[in-house]
Design an enzyme around this catalytic site. Structure first.
Site, mmCIF file in Angstrom:
data_model
loop_
_atom_site.group_PDB
_atom_site.id
_atom_site.type_symbol
_atom_site.label_atom_id
_atom_site.label_comp_id
_atom_site.label_asym_id
_atom_site.label_seq_id
_atom_site.Cartn_x
_atom_site.Cartn_y
_atom_site.Cartn_z
ATOM 1 N N SER A 1 0.804 -1.218 0.000
ATOM 2 C CA SER A 1 0.000 0.000 0.000
ATOM 3 C C SER A 1 0.838 1.269 0.000
ATOM 4 O O SER A 1 0.302 2.357 -0.148
ATOM 5 C CB SER A 1 -0.953 0.008 1.204
ATOM 6 O OG SER A 1 -0.227 0.134 2.398
ATOM 7 N N LYS B 1 0.979 3.869 6.961
ATOM 8 C CA LYS B 1 0.229 4.818 6.132
ATOM 9 C C LYS B 1 0.735 6.231 6.401
ATOM 10 O O LYS B 1 1.471 6.473 7.345
ATOM 11 C CB LYS B 1 -1.265 4.754 6.466
ATOM 12 C CG LYS B 1 -1.974 3.448 6.081
ATOM 13 C CD LYS B 1 -2.182 3.305 4.597
ATOM 14 C CE LYS B 1 -2.892 1.982 4.270
ATOM 15 N NZ LYS B 1 -2.103 0.807 4.690
#
Lengths: 208, 208
Positions: A128, A165
């Site tokens: 990601s 993230k």
DNA sequence: AAATATAGTGATAAAATGTTCACTATGTCA
DNA sequence: TGACATAGTGAACATTTTATCACTATATTT
């Protein structure tokens, strides 16, 4: 912690490193020219109260250093490299540095770390963050902290799983933003099962 | 070392790990149901004689493990980090490790290196490898070698300048392939001003 | 000026720990 | 079988270590 108390803490650390077991009150007193064990005891009581050491009562020679105190020394080695633990699966509600979490150790250049903070390595799962150059299998080097500022790359604990993230807060909305168009933002505003484990300060990749 | 002695050595190790200080004779005895401290003492004397532990006499709770004994537990960490030079601008025809080239040093985990080889770090300029997660400013860790096999990420010297690319040879054609669609392959077949400095074995990135 | 925290002395008491004794038991090796 | 190393008991003892007392002294804060 007073200067005197800090000196005594340092002496205990040094004694432990050199001997493998902690000093007695008398050994401490001798080093600092404190003739009474009571004088020493009060320093130790203060260090206990402030969370730097533990002493197993009704025992002797049983001073041990707490995590708080170890992070103070941060184990800097002469050679400018620092050993940090590599964490495996981190479970929510568990101390991050619990022994069960530690999968190995990694030596990194000390230029990467600020003294007084705790650092750990974490192996990245998933893709990601590839647009930020963080790939599956990379080890991110993380500074342990509970907060973040916008744009930090963080290790977040969401729903009992860790994720890497980018952090973005606007108003009361917190978004965890991936660096991969195939993934969606994670909005965590109303969840209470969210916490920040640390901030990514480096990446380490080993080819095959 | 007898089984009994080994068990006792293991117990001491475990106690040390858990408490930060060694056990007393009585604590050892209690764990093994040896009621007399003399029974314990003789085991410890044997362990001393065989070089597995030290005991500071006229002291107490002062058992410490020797190197011999630590290596038994596979915990020897001589120096698990290695210093490598970081190279700046490398000029063609010059020895790569010439002092003029060295811009600094970096400590890396020794798991990254194979003994007997030379390694260096090189700061990446340009973004031609971003799809492989190698960004401008990253430091690549390079194993010094003059050849390569297909698909290796290498440091090549072309026209008196270093570049990071992927190596691909088919027939007599050698191509240096970027990981960024905005760049073209470099074909080096007929050039003689081409050489391989090494193979990228790791990447190291530090955020701000 | 009074209160409080830090830092220390010197002595004594109490507890924890290590040392040594004579004696028993069991397995191994030559 | 006899010698030897290992393994253990139970008790007495010496030493090391921690705990606590009343008392002194010096800063800092209220």
């Amino acid at each position: 912690m007073t200067n005197r108390q800090e000196d005594i803490l340092k002496f205990i650390k040094k004694f432990l490193d050199q001997n493998g077991f902690p000093p007695t009150y008398r050994e401490i007193g001798r080093h600092f020219s404190i003739s009474s064990t009571f004088g020493v005891k009060r320093h130790l009581d203060a260090l206990i109260k402030k969370g730097y050491i533990n002493i197993d009562s009704n025992s002797n020679r049983s001073i041990s250093l707490t995590d708080k105190s170890l992070s103070l020394f941060n184990e800097i080695q002469e050679n400018n490299s620092v050993e940090i633990p590599i964490l495996g699966r981190v479970a929510a509600g568990y101390p991050v540095f619990a022994e069960e979490n530690i999968e190995g150790t990694l030596y990194i250049d000390s230029s990467l770390i600020n003294k007084g903070n705790n650092y750990f390595g974490l192996k990245v799962r998933g893709d990601s963050m590839i647009d930020d150059g963080i790939f599956e299998g990379d080890t991110v080097i993380v500074k342990s902290q509970n907060d973040a500022i916008n744009n930090d790359i963080i290790i977040a604990m969401v729903d009992n799983d860790t994720t890497v993230k980018r952090y973005k807060k606007s108003g009361s909305k917190i978004n965890l933003i991936p660096a991969n168009k195939n993934y969606n933002n994670i909005e965590v505003t109303k969840r209470d099962n969210f916490s920040i484990l640390g901030k990514v300060v480096g990446v380490y990749r080993i080819y095959n």
